[in-house]
Enzyme design. Structure first.
Site, short mmCIF file in Angstrom:
data_model
loop_
_atom_site.label_atom_id
_atom_site.label_comp_id
_atom_site.label_asym_id
_atom_site.label_seq_id
_atom_site.Cartn_x
_atom_site.Cartn_y
_atom_site.Cartn_z
N TRP A 23 -6.11 -24.78 -23.05
CA TRP A 23 -5.11 -25.60 -22.35
C TRP A 23 -5.11 -27.05 -22.87
O TRP A 23 -4.28 -27.85 -22.49
CB TRP A 23 -5.35 -25.57 -20.83
CG TRP A 23 -6.75 -25.85 -20.42
CD1 TRP A 23 -7.32 -27.07 -20.23
CD2 TRP A 23 -7.77 -24.89 -20.15
NE1 TRP A 23 -8.62 -26.93 -19.85
CE2 TRP A 23 -8.93 -25.60 -19.79
CE3 TRP A 23 -7.80 -23.49 -20.16
CZ2 TRP A 23 -10.13 -24.96 -19.45
CZ3 TRP A 23 -8.99 -22.85 -19.82
CH2 TRP A 23 -10.14 -23.58 -19.48
N GLU A 36 -4.92 -25.83 -14.52
CA GLU A 36 -5.31 -26.80 -13.49
C GLU A 36 -5.58 -26.13 -12.15
O GLU A 36 -6.50 -26.49 -11.43
CB GLU A 36 -4.23 -27.88 -13.32
CG GLU A 36 -4.11 -28.84 -14.50
CD GLU A 36 -5.39 -29.63 -14.76
OE1 GLU A 36 -6.24 -29.72 -13.87
OE2 GLU A 36 -5.54 -30.14 -15.89
N LEU A 79 -12.07 -14.63 -8.25
CA LEU A 79 -12.02 -16.07 -8.48
C LEU A 79 -12.11 -16.87 -7.17
O LEU A 79 -12.44 -18.05 -7.18
CB LEU A 79 -10.71 -16.39 -9.22
CG LEU A 79 -10.61 -17.63 -10.07
CD1 LEU A 79 -11.81 -17.80 -10.98
CD2 LEU A 79 -9.35 -17.57 -10.93
N TYR A 119 -3.15 -34.38 -7.34
CA TYR A 119 -3.97 -34.21 -8.53
C TYR A 119 -3.25 -33.34 -9.57
O TYR A 119 -3.08 -33.75 -10.73
CB TYR A 119 -5.33 -33.57 -8.17
CG TYR A 119 -6.01 -33.02 -9.38
CD1 TYR A 119 -6.68 -33.87 -10.25
CD2 TYR A 119 -5.92 -31.67 -9.71
CE1 TYR A 119 -7.25 -33.39 -11.41
CE2 TYR A 119 -6.47 -31.18 -10.88
CZ TYR A 119 -7.15 -32.04 -11.72
OH TYR A 119 -7.70 -31.58 -12.87
N ASP A 137 -9.90 -36.59 -10.24
CA ASP A 137 -10.68 -35.46 -9.73
C ASP A 137 -12.11 -35.96 -9.50
O ASP A 137 -12.39 -37.15 -9.69
CB ASP A 137 -10.62 -34.26 -10.69
CG ASP A 137 -11.42 -34.48 -11.97
OD1 ASP A 137 -11.88 -35.63 -12.20
OD2 ASP A 137 -11.60 -33.51 -12.72
#
Ligand code: SF4
Length: 344
Positions: A23, A36, A79, A119, A137
């Site tokens: 990414w 993200e 996840l 964010y 972050d």
């Protein structure tokens, strides 16, 4: 050190030392968005496999919008924080219906998408579209707090404003994407929570926290995370034909939309099965840690002639368990107790 010199030095460091991750090599807003969202609650090492898997199933916004919720949750399985996946799919449908299939290019437009907070909006806007807005972050908060010596708590609204103002002040308007990534990467690799690499840090001579021996005291947080214990008792029915039942989780709680064996939740760890069934067996407790909850789960195996008829359940073979999105706690239990799930 001037702000200009600071950002120049940081960007030079980033060019050489950043981890080469897929990414980082793209401007594709959808790919960045997926990364993200995955990385919000997941470590890079674990997230990488999921990132590739997710994109091979859903290579663009349209395919994500077209998929069923079960398919998306299945790919996300293991996840955790499943609302991330559900929200992202909802947002993909928003993009298709409200934005003609194009991901919005502004911070404000991105904020209209479900599950996209300040964010993520700042990350996508700056990295994919070059919009000058700072990303904050945990890594950035820590690095800023230490380097500039900021004692405001990072989890109060006043503190957040202080950090936001500073982060936007030092952001070079020409390279917001690279700079934001560099800030996050520096916090992740050098200015780490417990053992920052101060001795080899390029900012050692100008770092406030290092100079004043405050590295371990910064950043400041005031709220303590409350961890709650929950006792989950799952009923694993099996009939002579190897069939079982699952129920779909609904309601506002963890694992919304995923499937589980019928559940009895109790206030204490005192799960027993009545011996009215042919054969029963209760597993040892399985502990599963979430950020704010400790789950103590037991699996009660019930071998019966007739599966009970319950609302909101599906009847399936043990083999078909693979086809349903299950919480990691349950799929791990099945995998580690395969002798109890013949055919899985
Ligand atoms: S000197 Fe230490 S505390 Fe300061 S920025 Fe570098 S790694 Fe972080």
């Amino acid at each position: 050190m001037t702000i200009k010199a600071f950002s120049k030095q940081l960007l030079a460091w980033y060019q050489v030392y950043h981890r080469k991750l897929p990414w980082r090599e793209t401007n594709n807003a959808y790919f960045i968005w997926v990364s993200e969202i995955i990385l919000q609650q997941t470590r890079v090492e674990q997230g990488l496999g999921y990132y590739k898997r997710f994109l091979s199933h859903f290579p663009d916004v349209q395919s994500l919008a077209d998929a069923s919720e079960d398919e998306v949750l299945h790919v996300w399985q293991g996840l955790g924080y499943y609302s991330r996946a559900r929200n992202m799919q909802f947002a993909a449908r928003q993009v298709v219906h409200d934005f003609q299939g194009m991901i919005p290019e502004t911070y404000e437009g991105l904020m209209r998408l479900k599950g996209v907070g300040s964010y993520t909006a700042a990350a996508i806007a700056s990295i994919a579209f070059g919009v000058p807005c700072a990303v904050l972050d945990g890594n950035v908060y820590r690095f800023l707090a230490r380097y500039f010596g900021i004692a405001d708590a990072t989890d109060t609204s006043k503190g957040k404003t202080v950090f936001e103002t500073l982060a936007n002040k030092i952001l070079p308007k020409a390279e917001p994407g690279a700079f934001n990534q560099a800030m996050m990467e520096f916090g992740a690799l050098v200015c780490t929570p417990l053992k920052p690499a101060c001795e080899t840090c390029i900012f050692l001579s100008t770092c406030y926290a290092y100079k004043h021996d405050l590295v371990q005291q910064l950043p400041v947080k005031i709220k303590k995370v409350q961890v709650r214990k929950r006792f989950l008792n799952f009923l694993v029915y099996q009939d002579a034909n190897g069939m079982t039942i699952l129920e779909k989780r609904t309601g506002k709680d963890i694992w919304h939309g995923l499937y589980q064996f019928p559940l009895i939740e109790s206030a204490t760890d005192d799960f027993e099965l009545e011996a009215t069934h042919h054969q029963v067996f209760v597993s040892a407790p399985q502990i599963h840690q979430l950020t704010h909850q400790t789950l103590i789960a037991r699996f009660g195996h019930i071998y019966t002639e007739k599966l009970p008829e319950k609302q909101n359940t599906v009847v399936l073979s043990i083999e078909q368990l693979k086809e349903f999105p299950l919480p990691r706690l349950i799929s791990r239990y099945i995998e580690t107790h395969s002798e109890l799930f013949p055919g899985y």
